[in-house]
Write an enzyme that holds these catalytic residues in place. Structure first.
Site, mmCIF file in Angstrom:
data_model
loop_
_atom_site.group_PDB
_atom_site.id
_atom_site.type_symbol
_atom_site.label_atom_id
_atom_site.label_comp_id
_atom_site.label_asym_id
_atom_site.label_seq_id
_atom_site.Cartn_x
_atom_site.Cartn_y
_atom_site.Cartn_z
ATOM 1 N N GLU A 123 0.850 -1.191 0.000
ATOM 2 C CA GLU A 123 0.000 0.000 0.000
ATOM 3 C C GLU A 123 0.890 1.247 0.000
ATOM 4 O OE1 GLU A 123 -2.184 0.550 3.664
ATOM 5 O OE2 GLU A 123 -3.837 1.513 2.609
ATOM 6 N N LYS A 181 -10.173 0.447 -2.031
ATOM 7 C CA LYS A 181 -10.247 -0.021 -0.629
ATOM 8 C C LYS A 181 -11.617 0.267 -0.018
ATOM 9 C CE LYS A 181 -7.461 0.443 3.659
ATOM 10 N NZ LYS A 181 -6.451 1.314 4.315
ATOM 11 N N CYS A 223 -4.750 -3.679 2.950
ATOM 12 C CA CYS A 223 -4.431 -3.376 4.353
ATOM 13 C C CYS A 223 -5.560 -3.623 5.356
ATOM 14 C CB CYS A 223 -3.919 -1.941 4.433
ATOM 15 S SG CYS A 223 -3.001 -1.559 5.938
#
Ligand SMILES: O=C(O)CNC(=O)[C@H](CS)NC(=O)CCC(=O)C(=O)O
Length: 320
Positions: A82, A154, A195
């Site tokens: 990321e 995300k 993440c």
């Protein structure tokens, strides 16, 4: 000189692979036959570990070097963490450098893929949002001709008061994604996440059971505090419960005065064994592993959880 460097790098990589195989396997292959079987396997992947900073050119130089290392080791895909291209030193800095996926920053990375004929997983690119104050945290897959073939925004944003650490509010500048994304690649069907998604098992279950993922990608910049407590356990759980490879490229170490990432890039097989890892949790470099899709099949065949799991209707009735 060039040959010497390549040989040294090759030797170092193989020694990592061998060390992991020795730790993770009870079978006693000789070192030589292990090297030979690795070399003939075409599904090799690399996962990068790096410390990105607020300098696009410096981070691109690091990524280029790691792409070359991965390509010369025979990897078909290299996964970056990321925020690979940029980690802000101040609040709001990321929005100022955000660009669309057809902008010059992503173009540079696409050229890199084409020049080295390697697929890229670019986790957490600052993609320009719907207005100047927002971006999307976008995981982009580029094929070995330099074409963007898939992207995932995300979904779970890191709005968290880390115990003993800072307060994070990713949603201040970031728009949340709404779509689950999987895509075919030479190393199998990839499930895309980023993440903090790691803490939400539902998305991984959808990727495996609805979208057919075989390899789950989790590019990350975990905090030092939460990484120490949870990183390896969560990753291995996602691999085991979904019977998928997990590739987790991680930001590592101090990016600036305010930010430090846990590191520990790992590649995990569908039985939960760590099959790729750097010798040091914080150093810049790549971990290598060979993806064996027949292992995915055999784990699933012997422990058929896809057939044994209960439907949403079952759970609704069970909870009445
Ligand atoms: O902002 C950037 O530059 C890159 N993005 C991140 O670092 C993101 C949002 S702040 N970090 C996480 O999701 C950490 C999750 C985590 O550490 C945990 O779940 O424990």
């Amino acid at each position: 000189m060039k040959n010497v460097t390549v040989n040294l790098i090759g030797g170092r990589f193989y020694s990592h692979i061998l060390r992991h195989r020795r730790v993770s396997s009870s079978l006693s292959f000789s070192s030589l036959s292990t090297i030979e079987s690795m070399a003939s396997n075409s599904l090799r992947v690399a996962a990068a570990q790096m410390t990105s900073i607020n300098d696009l050119a410096a981070n691109f130089a690091t990524c280029s070097r790691l792409v070359q290392e991965a390509a010369s080791a025979g990897a078909k895909l290299i996964c970056f963490p990321e925020a690979f291209s940029y980690v802000a030193a101040k609040d709001g800095e990321s929005v100022t450098i955000a660009q669309p996926l057809d902008g010059p920053i992503m173009d540079q990375y696409c050229s890199l893929a084409r020049e080295s004929s390697i697929w890229l997983s670019l986790g957490g690119f600052q993609e320009k949002g719907s207005d100047d104050e927002h971006l999307s945290n976008t995981h982009v897959i580029v094929d070995d001709t330099g074409k963007i073939i898939s992207s995932y925004r995300k979904i779970h944003l890191f709005d968290v008061d880390v115990p003993g650490g800072r307060v994070y509010k990713e949603s201040r500048f970031t728009e949340a994604g709404k779509d689950v994304v999987a895509v075919d690649s030479p190393i199998g069907r990839l499930g895309l996440t980023v993440c903090y998604d790691l803490r939400f098992p539902e998305i991984y279950q959808l990727l495996r059971f609805q979208h057919g993922a075989q390899v789950l990608l989790v590019p990350s910049a975990f905090t030092k505090v939460t990484g120490e407590a949870h990183w390896e356990i969560l990753l291995r759980a996602r691999a085991i419960e979904n019977q998928c490879y997990v590739i987790a490229a991680a930001q590592a170490g101090k990016h600036n005065e305010k930010r430090e990432s846990y590191g520990d890039t790992v590649i995990i097989d569908p039985w939960g064994t760590i099959v790729g890892r750097l010798p040091d949790r914080l150093s810049t470099g790549i971990a290598l592993a060979d993806i064996d899709l027949s292992l995915v099949d055999s784990v699933r065949e012997k422990m058929p959880i896809a057939q044994q799991r209960k439907s949403n209707d079952f759970w609704k009735a069970a909870s009445l």
